[in-house]
Design a protein around this motif. Sequence first.
Motif, PDB file in Angstrom:
ATOM      1  N   ASP A 174       5.796 -10.293  -6.212  1.00 50.73           N
ATOM      2  CA  ASP A 174       6.722  -9.660  -5.297  1.00 50.73           C
ATOM      3  C   ASP A 174       7.902  -9.095  -5.864  1.00 50.73           C
ATOM      4  O   ASP A 174       8.671  -8.083  -5.293  1.00 50.73           O
ATOM      5  N   VAL A 218       2.776  -2.816  -1.027  1.00 50.83           N
ATOM      6  CA  VAL A 218       4.357  -2.573  -0.742  1.00 50.83           C
ATOM      7  C   VAL A 218       4.694  -1.023  -0.679  1.00 50.83           C
ATOM      8  O   VAL A 218       5.486  -0.630   0.101  1.00 50.83           O
ATOM      9  N   PRO A 332       0.806  -0.417   4.442  1.00 56.01           N
ATOM     10  CA  PRO A 332       2.352  -0.533   4.391  1.00 56.01           C
ATOM     11  C   PRO A 332       2.974   0.070   5.636  1.00 56.01           C
ATOM     12  O   PRO A 332       2.432   0.862   6.130  1.00 56.01           O
ATOM     13  N   VAL A 341       8.465  -6.217   1.541  1.00 53.88           N
ATOM     14  CA  VAL A 341       7.656  -6.958   0.353  1.00 53.88           C
ATOM     15  C   VAL A 341       6.947  -8.113   1.288  1.00 53.88           C
ATOM     16  O   VAL A 341       7.658  -8.692   2.001  1.00 53.88           O
TER      17      VAL A 341
END
Length: 387
Positions: A174, A218, A332, A341
């Motif tokens: 992340d 992401v 996303p 995220v």
Amino acid sequence: LELELVKNAEIIFTTLSSSGRQIFSRLSERKCVKFETVLIDEACQASEVSVLQPLMYGCRKCVLVGDPQQLPATVLSLKAKEHQMERSLFERLQHASCPVHMLMVQYRMHPEIRHFPSDHFYEGKLQDGDCILQRADPPFYSHSLLKPYIFFDVDQGRELRMGGRSLSNQAEADLAAALYVSLQKTLKELEWSEPVSVGVITPYREQRNCLKKTFKSVCGEAKAGEVFIETVDSFQGRQLDVVMLSCVRASFARSGIGFVGDIRRLNVAITRAQLALWVLGDAATLGLSPTWRALIEDAERRRRIIPNASARSLFPEQFRPSDPRPQPGQQPLEPAQPPAVWPSDPRQSAGAMPNPMGQAQRAQSVSQPNAEADPHSRAMAAWSEGA
């Protein structure tokens, strides 16, 4: 035709395995061509047996080029390793006191990145080439968290074993994705048009898969495809502008760090970047290794550590509190919206109870920042004090 081309060539380029082809033995048998000078690049990554093949064709002078401080030949058999089958001819000759000439000028790394490997692996002998000293700093250095060299202490991440022997660490994945999003945003805001190559490397295959899934979630598949994500071992000999190293190992047990503690693998990992190296790892766990402890202590002395690092704490602007957290595989957000995220909260997954031993270790080595201070201003202050 091939025989004639080889016969009339002044220089022949080939791999070690291809040097065993029949065409070379035919030339040697006919005494048409003698390969009196043989130069072998990456010689320390080749086993002795493989290096002997090109020396069979009349070699009178052999030049071996390599770095014994980096990864050796890949040998899977433990029995073979016991008999030093991964040792290269370069190392054998070096240990036999044959003359070795060290190339001391490096033309890749920013001086901030070069500092530790030079001192720890090369007796402080590495020097920066003119092209390094004259190279202009890229504009993203203006961001407090995108400096040439930073160790991000991801102390709340936890290693997970998802079947088999490989490991992953979602918190580090992340943070790597958040750093990439911030880098791209900074370059866009500064209207920087020159390409900046980015890679994320890790010792574990499972973490490589975790990183790829995280970046796709992401950034979207197209943008994620622009990031080179691979294992450390497959990256030897390569270089990129920006490299993030995800170390993975992080556990309450503090039982060890496995092959992540291999000093040659560490040397490869931290010498791939040209402009920026960002190390993501749990300092308390990695510090169990003497070499990693030396790296962490060096970063502390130079004020290059960001403590308590996580994607959410360092890049809160990438999160919208009102929105549910996306899950792996979910599309996303639209480009018009801020990127999000999706870290799993390590404090929930690992349990709310902190590790007293880990806290005690950090209390001795890392000064805790003001909890109310902005993470960007804290990072800039730390960098300025250490500059």
